[in-house]
Design a protein around this motif. Sequence first.
Motif, PDB file in Angstrom:
ATOM      1  N   ARG A   7     -62.354 -15.652  39.621  1.00  0.00           N
ATOM      2  CA  ARG A   7     -63.440 -15.834  38.658  1.00  0.00           C
ATOM      3  C   ARG A   7     -63.193 -15.010  37.395  1.00  0.00           C
ATOM      4  O   ARG A   7     -63.034 -13.804  37.443  1.00  0.00           O
ATOM      5  CB  ARG A   7     -64.766 -15.410  39.296  1.00  0.00           C
ATOM      6  N   THR A   8     -63.165 -15.680  36.266  1.00  0.00           N
ATOM      7  CA  THR A   8     -63.014 -15.007  34.982  1.00  0.00           C
ATOM      8  C   THR A   8     -64.304 -14.266  34.650  1.00  0.00           C
ATOM      9  O   THR A   8     -65.385 -14.851  34.654  1.00  0.00           O
ATOM     10  CB  THR A   8     -62.711 -16.029  33.875  1.00  0.00           C
ATOM     11  N   ARG A   9     -64.184 -12.978  34.371  1.00  0.00           N
ATOM     12  CA  ARG A   9     -65.354 -12.190  34.003  1.00  0.00           C
ATOM     13  C   ARG A   9     -65.777 -12.500  32.570  1.00  0.00           C
ATOM     14  O   ARG A   9     -64.947 -12.885  31.742  1.00  0.00           O
ATOM     15  CB  ARG A   9     -65.075 -10.695  34.146  1.00  0.00           C
ATOM     16  N   VAL A  10     -67.064 -12.318  32.282  1.00  0.00           N
ATOM     17  CA  VAL A  10     -67.612 -12.627  30.957  1.00  0.00           C
ATOM     18  C   VAL A  10     -68.386 -11.440  30.416  1.00  0.00           C
ATOM     19  O   VAL A  10     -69.249 -10.882  31.103  1.00  0.00           O
ATOM     20  CB  VAL A  10     -68.545 -13.863  31.023  1.00  0.00           C
ATOM     21  N   LYS A  11     -68.078 -11.070  29.199  1.00  0.00           N
ATOM     22  CA  LYS A  11     -68.835 -10.029  28.489  1.00  0.00           C
ATOM     23  C   LYS A  11     -69.467 -10.644  27.245  1.00  0.00           C
ATOM     24  O   LYS A  11     -68.792 -11.306  26.458  1.00  0.00           O
ATOM     25  CB  LYS A  11     -67.913  -8.878  28.092  1.00  0.00           C
ATOM     26  N   ILE A  12     -70.763 -10.414  27.086  1.00  0.00           N
ATOM     27  CA  ILE A  12     -71.495 -10.837  25.896  1.00  0.00           C
ATOM     28  C   ILE A  12     -71.698  -9.604  25.025  1.00  0.00           C
ATOM     29  O   ILE A  12     -72.434  -8.684  25.402  1.00  0.00           O
ATOM     30  CB  ILE A  12     -72.858 -11.478  26.250  1.00  0.00           C
ATOM     31  N   CYS A  13     -71.037  -9.561  23.890  1.00  0.00           N
ATOM     32  CA  CYS A  13     -71.051  -8.363  23.058  1.00  0.00           C
ATOM     33  C   CYS A  13     -72.034  -8.505  21.898  1.00  0.00           C
ATOM     34  O   CYS A  13     -72.485  -9.601  21.553  1.00  0.00           O
ATOM     35  CB  CYS A  13     -69.640  -8.077  22.531  1.00  0.00           C
TER      36      CYS A  13
ATOM     37  N   ARG B  38     -55.545 -21.919  29.448  1.00  0.00           N
ATOM     38  CA  ARG B  38     -54.241 -21.611  28.822  1.00  0.00           C
ATOM     39  C   ARG B  38     -53.797 -20.183  29.118  1.00  0.00           C
ATOM     40  O   ARG B  38     -52.646 -19.938  29.501  1.00  0.00           O
ATOM     41  CB  ARG B  38     -54.381 -21.810  27.309  1.00  0.00           C
ATOM     42  N   VAL B  39     -54.692 -19.225  28.965  1.00  0.00           N
ATOM     43  CA  VAL B  39     -54.319 -17.814  29.031  1.00  0.00           C
ATOM     44  C   VAL B  39     -54.499 -17.236  30.426  1.00  0.00           C
ATOM     45  O   VAL B  39     -53.764 -16.347  30.837  1.00  0.00           O
ATOM     46  CB  VAL B  39     -55.128 -17.005  27.988  1.00  0.00           C
ATOM     47  N   ARG B  40     -55.505 -17.710  31.153  1.00  0.00           N
ATOM     48  CA  ARG B  40     -55.902 -17.133  32.432  1.00  0.00           C
ATOM     49  C   ARG B  40     -56.132 -15.623  32.305  1.00  0.00           C
ATOM     50  O   ARG B  40     -55.522 -14.814  33.002  1.00  0.00           O
ATOM     51  CB  ARG B  40     -54.854 -17.431  33.513  1.00  0.00           C
ATOM     52  N   PRO B  41     -57.038 -15.223  31.414  1.00  0.00           N
ATOM     53  CA  PRO B  41     -57.332 -13.796  31.244  1.00  0.00           C
ATOM     54  C   PRO B  41     -58.158 -13.269  32.397  1.00  0.00           C
ATOM     55  O   PRO B  41     -58.771 -14.037  33.147  1.00  0.00           O
ATOM     56  CB  PRO B  41     -58.149 -13.772  29.943  1.00  0.00           C
ATOM     57  N   TRP B  42     -58.199 -11.956  32.533  1.00  0.00           N
ATOM     58  CA  TRP B  42     -59.099 -11.360  33.520  1.00  0.00           C
ATOM     59  C   TRP B  42     -60.545 -11.560  33.079  1.00  0.00           C
ATOM     60  O   TRP B  42     -61.435 -11.785  33.901  1.00  0.00           O
ATOM     61  CB  TRP B  42     -58.809  -9.873  33.694  1.00  0.00           C
ATOM     62  N   ALA B  43     -60.787 -11.498  31.759  1.00  0.00           N
ATOM     63  CA  ALA B  43     -62.148 -11.629  31.239  1.00  0.00           C
ATOM     64  C   ALA B  43     -62.101 -12.207  29.833  1.00  0.00           C
ATOM     65  O   ALA B  43     -61.066 -12.175  29.165  1.00  0.00           O
ATOM     66  CB  ALA B  43     -62.846 -10.266  31.220  1.00  0.00           C
ATOM     67  N   VAL B  44     -63.232 -12.745  29.405  1.00  0.00           N
ATOM     68  CA  VAL B  44     -63.409 -13.189  28.027  1.00  0.00           C
ATOM     69  C   VAL B  44     -64.587 -12.427  27.418  1.00  0.00           C
ATOM     70  O   VAL B  44     -65.520 -12.037  28.120  1.00  0.00           O
ATOM     71  CB  VAL B  44     -63.642 -14.708  27.927  1.00  0.00           C
ATOM     72  N   ASP B  45     -64.519 -12.232  26.116  1.00  0.00           N
ATOM     73  CA  ASP B  45     -65.491 -11.413  25.395  1.00  0.00           C
ATOM     74  C   ASP B  45     -65.963 -12.209  24.186  1.00  0.00           C
ATOM     75  O   ASP B  45     -65.138 -12.651  23.370  1.00  0.00           O
ATOM     76  CB  ASP B  45     -64.799 -10.111  24.964  1.00  0.00           C
ATOM     77  N   VAL B  46     -67.267 -12.412  24.061  1.00  0.00           N
ATOM     78  CA  VAL B  46     -67.795 -13.233  22.969  1.00  0.00           C
ATOM     79  C   VAL B  46     -68.949 -12.516  22.290  1.00  0.00           C
ATOM     80  O   VAL B  46     -69.720 -11.806  22.930  1.00  0.00           O
ATOM     81  CB  VAL B  46     -68.257 -14.614  23.497  1.00  0.00           C
ATOM     82  N   SER B  47     -69.067 -12.714  20.986  1.00  0.00           N
ATOM     83  CA  SER B  47     -70.195 -12.170  20.229  1.00  0.00           C
ATOM     84  C   SER B  47     -70.733 -13.240  19.282  1.00  0.00           C
ATOM     85  O   SER B  47     -71.752 -13.853  19.535  1.00  0.00           O
ATOM     86  CB  SER B  47     -69.782 -10.917  19.455  1.00  0.00           C
TER      87      SER B  47
END
Length: 242
Positions: free
Chosen positions: A23-29, A196-205
């Motif tokens: 599961r890709t983690r999500v941060k809302i900044c 495409r990237v398969r990051p550990w997490a994504v960060d959006v603002s």
Amino acid sequence: MSPPGRPKGEHRSAQHEGSPVIRTRVKICGITRVEDGIAAARAGADAIGLVFWPGSPRAVDVAQAGAIVAALPPFVSVVGLFVDPAPEHVREVLAAVPLGLLQFHGHENALVCRSFGRPYLKAVPVGAGADRAGLLEYAARYDDAAGLIFDAPPSGGLPGGTGRTFDWALLPTDLPRPLVLSGGLDAGNVGAAVRRVRPWAVDVSSGVEATGPDGRARKGIKDAAKIAAFIDEVRNADVRPS
């Protein structure tokens, strides 16, 4: 946000049929209001970000931050964002606000980043002329970071939250710490980014901010529906790998 037990330097690869979903983690900044923090938590965000750099339109003071954190349900991490801060400023914030992680978006060296006794995230700017070797060299300076945030180059003096993307093909595949993808993400492109990237997490603002009557983004004011749509797209990408 750093994965417990994950070997140092491991880069997530695309999932295949029959393999467990990671599961890709999500941060809302850039949260500035209690209701936006609650909306992020209800939508399934793993973390929220509070900006303590006064040069940002999304900056909060300790009173605002305290109210937001107090309203959050359990198991939502709180990240405090700083840009080349005076050490005493970070300590004052930590004394007043229960931050789980620190995030540094300036020119801080690793010694500064680790000096506050909290796990930290370090932003890696992907500017014009960037290449994998240079990004990897920069990232290697922060080999004790909880994660490395790759973000678009600064615009208008802002260290992040510009709403600008960069070429994901530039990202190194042998990073020393978990990769957090940022920069211009929204519900329209985050699914492709995760696949495409398969990051550990994504960060959006900026990608989940409300739009005013004039059609312009209301910086620091989040849209609950956009947050939910963003997280839905991340979950869809986790379940349906390319």
